[in-house]
Motif scaffolding. Sequence first.
Motif, PDB file in Angstrom:
ATOM      1  N   LEU A  98      -9.041 -15.685   4.566  1.00  0.00           N
ATOM      2  CA  LEU A  98      -8.418 -15.795   5.880  1.00  0.00           C
ATOM      3  C   LEU A  98      -7.068 -15.088   5.949  1.00  0.00           C
ATOM      4  CD1 LEU A  98      -9.289 -19.546   6.294  1.00  0.00           C
ATOM      5  CD2 LEU A  98     -10.177 -17.720   7.736  1.00  0.00           C
TER       6      LEU A  98
ATOM      7  N   LEU B 157       0.450   4.276  -2.685  1.00  0.00           N
ATOM      8  CA  LEU B 157       0.012   5.603  -2.242  1.00  0.00           C
ATOM      9  C   LEU B 157       1.148   6.623  -2.238  1.00  0.00           C
ATOM     10  CD1 LEU B 157      -2.367   4.324   0.537  1.00  0.00           C
ATOM     11  CD2 LEU B 157      -3.044   5.586  -1.503  1.00  0.00           C
TER      12      LEU B 157
ATOM     13  N   ASP C 210      -1.180  -0.519  18.550  1.00  0.00           N
ATOM     14  CA  ASP C 210      -0.919   0.906  18.763  1.00  0.00           C
ATOM     15  C   ASP C 210      -2.177   1.672  19.147  1.00  0.00           C
ATOM     16  OD1 ASP C 210       1.684   0.417  18.264  1.00  0.00           O
ATOM     17  OD2 ASP C 210       1.859   1.684  16.474  1.00  0.00           O
TER      18      ASP C 210
ATOM     19  N   LYS D 281       3.132  -5.856   3.017  1.00  0.00           N
ATOM     20  CA  LYS D 281       1.992  -6.674   3.461  1.00  0.00           C
ATOM     21  C   LYS D 281       1.147  -7.208   2.304  1.00  0.00           C
ATOM     22  CE  LYS D 281       2.462  -6.828   7.931  1.00  0.00           C
ATOM     23  NZ  LYS D 281       2.266  -5.666   8.753  1.00  0.00           N
ATOM     24  N   VAL D 282       0.582  -6.333   1.490  1.00  0.00           N
ATOM     25  CA  VAL D 282      -0.293  -6.846   0.423  1.00  0.00           C
ATOM     26  C   VAL D 282       0.417  -6.888  -0.922  1.00  0.00           C
ATOM     27  CG1 VAL D 282      -2.382  -6.071   1.581  1.00  0.00           C
ATOM     28  CG2 VAL D 282      -1.305  -4.571  -0.094  1.00  0.00           C
TER      29      VAL D 282
ATOM     30  N   SER E 190      -5.731  -5.644   5.210  1.00  0.00           N
ATOM     31  CA  SER E 190      -4.395  -5.615   4.602  1.00  0.00           C
ATOM     32  C   SER E 190      -3.385  -6.482   5.336  1.00  0.00           C
ATOM     33  CB  SER E 190      -3.887  -4.176   4.556  1.00  0.00           C
ATOM     34  OG  SER E 190      -3.611  -3.714   5.864  1.00  0.00           O
ATOM     35  N   GLY E 191      -3.812  -7.121   6.424  1.00  0.00           N
ATOM     36  CA  GLY E 191      -2.884  -7.973   7.157  1.00  0.00           C
ATOM     37  C   GLY E 191      -2.068  -7.228   8.201  1.00  0.00           C
ATOM     38  N   SER E 192      -2.339  -5.945   8.391  1.00  0.00           N
ATOM     39  CA  SER E 192      -1.555  -5.154   9.352  1.00  0.00           C
ATOM     40  C   SER E 192      -2.277  -4.988  10.692  1.00  0.00           C
ATOM     41  CB  SER E 192      -1.277  -3.768   8.771  1.00  0.00           C
ATOM     42  OG  SER E 192      -0.814  -3.869   7.464  1.00  0.00           O
TER      43      SER E 192
ATOM     44  N   LEU F  24      -2.491  -6.609  13.593  1.00  0.00           N
ATOM     45  CA  LEU F  24      -1.905  -6.757  14.936  1.00  0.00           C
ATOM     46  C   LEU F  24      -1.167  -5.483  15.359  1.00  0.00           C
ATOM     47  CD1 LEU F  24      -0.646 -10.466  14.980  1.00  0.00           C
ATOM     48  CD2 LEU F  24      -2.678  -9.496  16.082  1.00  0.00           C
ATOM     49  N   GLU F  25      -0.330  -4.952  14.472  1.00  0.00           N
ATOM     50  CA  GLU F  25       0.440  -3.763  14.841  1.00  0.00           C
ATOM     51  C   GLU F  25      -0.438  -2.518  14.962  1.00  0.00           C
ATOM     52  OE1 GLU F  25       3.237  -4.226  11.697  1.00  0.00           O
ATOM     53  OE2 GLU F  25       4.848  -4.796  13.071  1.00  0.00           O
ATOM     54  N   LEU F  26      -1.365  -2.378  14.013  1.00  0.00           N
ATOM     55  CA  LEU F  26      -2.234  -1.194  14.054  1.00  0.00           C
ATOM     56  C   LEU F  26      -3.122  -1.191  15.300  1.00  0.00           C
ATOM     57  CD1 LEU F  26      -3.228  -0.977  10.294  1.00  0.00           C
ATOM     58  CD2 LEU F  26      -2.273   0.919  11.609  1.00  0.00           C
TER      59      LEU F  26
ATOM     60  N   LYS G 213       2.855 -15.744   6.755  1.00  0.00           N
ATOM     61  CA  LYS G 213       3.186 -14.594   7.612  1.00  0.00           C
ATOM     62  C   LYS G 213       4.288 -13.784   6.942  1.00  0.00           C
ATOM     63  CE  LYS G 213       0.810 -14.965  11.507  1.00  0.00           C
ATOM     64  NZ  LYS G 213      -0.024 -13.900  12.011  1.00  0.00           N
TER      65      LYS G 213
ATOM     66  N   ILE H  80      -9.015 -11.606   9.036  1.00  0.00           N
ATOM     67  CA  ILE H  80      -8.235 -11.863  10.246  1.00  0.00           C
ATOM     68  C   ILE H  80      -8.001 -13.373  10.362  1.00  0.00           C
ATOM     69  CG2 ILE H  80      -8.094 -11.515  12.747  1.00  0.00           C
ATOM     70  CD1 ILE H  80      -8.479  -8.848  11.293  1.00  0.00           C
TER      71      ILE H  80
ATOM     72  N   LEU I 151       0.809  -1.227   0.000  1.00  0.00           N
ATOM     73  CA  LEU I 151       0.000   0.000   0.000  1.00  0.00           C
ATOM     74  C   LEU I 151       0.839   1.273   0.000  1.00  0.00           C
ATOM     75  CD1 LEU I 151      -2.803  -1.385   2.279  1.00  0.00           C
ATOM     76  CD2 LEU I 151      -3.118  -0.570  -0.060  1.00  0.00           C
TER      77      LEU I 151
ATOM     78  N   LEU J 222       2.945   6.465   8.475  1.00  0.00           N
ATOM     79  CA  LEU J 222       1.741   5.658   8.242  1.00  0.00           C
ATOM     80  C   LEU J 222       2.062   4.415   7.397  1.00  0.00           C
ATOM     81  CD1 LEU J 222      -1.145   5.846   9.192  1.00  0.00           C
ATOM     82  CD2 LEU J 222      -1.751   7.029   7.100  1.00  0.00           C
TER      83      LEU J 222
ATOM     84  N   LEU K 231      -8.563   1.571   9.238  1.00  0.00           N
ATOM     85  CA  LEU K 231      -7.349   1.944   9.969  1.00  0.00           C
ATOM     86  C   LEU K 231      -6.155   1.503   9.128  1.00  0.00           C
ATOM     87  CD1 LEU K 231      -6.021   2.991  12.595  1.00  0.00           C
ATOM     88  CD2 LEU K 231      -6.431   0.761  13.611  1.00  0.00           C
ATOM     89  N   GLY K 232      -5.194   2.416   8.945  1.00  0.00           N
ATOM     90  CA  GLY K 232      -4.058   2.099   8.071  1.00  0.00           C
ATOM     91  C   GLY K 232      -4.347   2.536   6.644  1.00  0.00           C
ATOM     92  N   LEU K 233      -3.596   2.024   5.708  1.00  0.00           N
ATOM     93  CA  LEU K 233      -3.693   2.508   4.322  1.00  0.00           C
ATOM     94  C   LEU K 233      -4.640   1.684   3.463  1.00  0.00           C
ATOM     95  CD1 LEU K 233       0.108   3.242   3.671  1.00  0.00           C
ATOM     96  CD2 LEU K 233      -1.675   4.851   4.345  1.00  0.00           C
TER      97      LEU K 233
ATOM     98  N   SER L   1      -5.085   7.024  10.715  1.00  0.00           N
ATOM     99  CA  SER L   1      -4.030   6.576  11.621  1.00  0.00           C
ATOM    100  C   SER L   1      -4.638   6.306  12.995  1.00  0.00           C
ATOM    101  CB  SER L   1      -2.953   7.650  11.734  1.00  0.00           C
ATOM    102  OG  SER L   1      -3.488   8.787  12.380  1.00  0.00           O
ATOM    103  N   PRO L   2      -3.955   5.516  13.845  1.00  0.00           N
ATOM    104  CA  PRO L   2      -4.457   5.291  15.201  1.00  0.00           C
ATOM    105  C   PRO L   2      -4.693   6.614  15.938  1.00  0.00           C
ATOM    106  CG  PRO L   2      -2.634   3.792  14.730  1.00  0.00           C
ATOM    107  CD  PRO L   2      -2.733   4.719  13.563  1.00  0.00           C
TER     108      PRO L   2
ATOM    109  N   TRP M 148       4.674   2.575   7.775  1.00  0.00           N
ATOM    110  CA  TRP M 148       5.385   1.636   8.632  1.00  0.00           C
ATOM    111  C   TRP M 148       4.619   0.323   8.856  1.00  0.00           C
ATOM    112  CZ3 TRP M 148       4.829  -0.619  13.467  1.00  0.00           C
ATOM    113  CH2 TRP M 148       6.009  -1.118  14.038  1.00  0.00           C
ATOM    114  N   TYR M 149       3.316   0.437   9.090  1.00  0.00           N
ATOM    115  CA  TYR M 149       2.509  -0.755   9.387  1.00  0.00           C
ATOM    116  C   TYR M 149       2.351  -1.680   8.180  1.00  0.00           C
ATOM    117  CZ  TYR M 149       0.881   2.091  13.328  1.00  0.00           C
ATOM    118  OH  TYR M 149       0.799   2.868  14.444  1.00  0.00           O
ATOM    119  N   GLU M 150       2.461  -1.108   6.996  1.00  0.00           N
ATOM    120  CA  GLU M 150       1.997  -1.827   5.809  1.00  0.00           C
ATOM    121  C   GLU M 150       3.107  -2.292   4.870  1.00  0.00           C
ATOM    122  OE1 GLU M 150      -1.346  -2.050   5.671  1.00  0.00           O
ATOM    123  OE2 GLU M 150      -2.160  -0.273   6.666  1.00  0.00           O
TER     124      GLU M 150
ATOM    125  N   ASP N 103      -4.922 -15.124  14.797  1.00  0.00           N
ATOM    126  CA  ASP N 103      -4.789 -13.739  15.233  1.00  0.00           C
ATOM    127  C   ASP N 103      -5.997 -13.246  16.025  1.00  0.00           C
ATOM    128  OD1 ASP N 103      -2.372 -13.728  14.016  1.00  0.00           O
ATOM    129  OD2 ASP N 103      -2.937 -12.414  12.344  1.00  0.00           O
TER     130      ASP N 103
END
Lengths: 560, 144
Positions: free
Chosen positions: A373, A123, B85, A138-139, B76-78, B80-82, A483, B105, A119, A131, B23-25, B54-55, A133-135, B109
């Motif tokens: 899932l 973006l 926080d 990931k996708v 998006s799989g994020s 746990l961290e989002l 993961k 999810i 993402l 912002l 939450l998140g992108l 953002s949080p 950092w979390y992503e 998780d």
Amino acid sequence: MSNDLSKLREKLNQWVKEVLEPTVKKAPELKPKFTTEEGFEVKHIYTPLDTEGAGWNYLEKLGFPGEYPFTRGVYATMYRGRPWTIRQYAGYGSAEDTNARYKYLLSVGQTGLSMAFDLPTQLGLDPDNKLAWYEVGKVGVSMPSVKEMEIVFNDIPMDKISTSMTINATAIEVLSMYVAVAESRGVDKAVLRGTVQNDILKEYIARNNYIYPPRPSMRYATDLIMYAAKNMPKWNAISISGYHFEEAGATPAMEIAFTLADAIEYVRWVVERGMNVDEFASQLSFFFAARTNLFEQVAKFRAARRIWARIMKERFNAKDPRSMMLRFHTQTAGVLLTAQQPMVNIIRTTLQALAAVLGGTQSLHVNSYDEALSLPTEESVKLSIRVQQVLLYESGVIDTIDPLGGAYYIEWLTDQIEEKAWKIIDEIERLGGMVKAIELGYPQREIARAAYEWQLKVERGEVPIIGVNTFVEEETPKVKILKIDPKVRERVVHRLNMLKKERDNSKVSEALDKVRKAAEKEDVNIFPYIYEAIKAKATLGEVSQVLREVWGEWKAPEIY
Amino acid sequence: MSVSEAVATRSIKIRKKVLVSKLGLDGHDRGAKVVARALRDAGFEVVYLGVHRSPEELVESAVEEDVSAIGISILSGSHLELISDLMKLLRERGLNIPVIVGGIIPPEDVEELKKLGVFEVLIPGTPLKKVVEVYEKACEVMSK
């Protein structure tokens, strides 16, 4: 009406009265009314009365494969001559992870690549952004600079493979990286084959990965189309997408109508900027979803081809038949995957893939059974490729072209969808075109409404979903989960820092300054400027930041 | 106090005002929008924040709007961290607003999220009736 048809009508009426009605009276049917997902009421049986009897003309409606109006397919030999491309959307973690996954996919029989970006990349944010950092990873794969692209394509022949990239708001930056790596290996950009999604309009309507407001974004997207028309003749400069509309809740007619209305807007912009329609239209491609509702989906694809051919011929006066061909990629509908009893998804995606193939797709992604899932594993992706291979090699569906063509029901359905889609396209034109319609919130609202109505139907049990509202089992699904290694972020950020240290920073700021000046003017093509900046090792985030400063950011109206 | 009076007082006390947001992108907002609309139709006051939040922004809005529950959707799989926080920020502000998470999810998780203090996790396929019940319960907890 010919004698034969009058006789048929008479016989049909007789059958209804003497056979059908008494039978239904004795043994009631499963439900009082059968309808398609679009809401068309379906009769017990379709006959020539629904085609020829309704004024339908074979040559006008269908013609032949590879000829106007392309209802039966865009190529003369279709899959007999060229199978669809098996193209699984993939990418995750860092460039090394993605390189390994691509090699694996090619080793089990994939025939084209489809790059998924994370993402932040989509973006315009570098991985060290707060912002982002979390992503990171990931996708999709993290792609902040040309360095990452180099690693992804390690030992993959860029002159031979075709690569599709799901990238929109930062399409020029990412395509520049791809071209830069290819050229550094002595591969001319003119021979590169592939696609960039570059369809920003659907981001505002459904997918939400936009950065700038619609109008500067349209300029950016059309800059890419015009650049590719002149410099990359084998490249699909855009993949105008209905998939995300379907995923967000659009009905089949809405899906193709919004997509084609977007396409009209792109063509109009490029033509207004001075290009002849036949100079670029053959490099427009499309992207749709395939749902489980088999026949209506096949009808949808056929209707889309016919509508597009007519739009190009009649509205834009295209002369080259290639400008009128709707070539498309298909992905099976992710929203129809269930988290419950996930193995059942393999059966769903097989039917969906069959719909795409019977509908004449040029390339195909089959979702993996575990994707409600988590991200798919190597094992589940391999099964998706195997689904495609069974269709291609074992089922015999490729033996003849458009095998459902001429079926009374299919032709009737194709006509119905076409008619409904035209109404929506005309409505958008009445509003002033798609950019205007988006600013007014029209397609967003229509899709939100359709999504909610669908959900209510599921709740009421009118739409049966195995494992969700019928044949439910108490269970916790057990699947292996992919993961993402948390070290990916460190690795990518570290490499980004190294790049910033090693590059010639004065060259970078000079290049970025030129991007800014080009963005400020409306009549220059920004592509070469971004390309130079990326080649000078400017990051994706840096280029994007410059454009944000000139063009501003889009704040979407909250419609639900 | 009669039973009906008790019920009446109780229902007055339950403030059905909730925040629904991404939450998140992640841009997948079909689920969030459907939930927002279902809650509105069930009589909730819904503050819908949309995508790319953002949080910090979420906590600010939750305070400003004084909501009784927060609904988050992440595909998006994020998560746990989002969510970790977000929960930390809520705790730092001394807020115990129940947080409900929906989206893609993975089963393993779900427990992780609950350990972080999430009120409930709703996976794809959850009936709207159940969704509304969970939010009602959350608002009830908050109103006690």
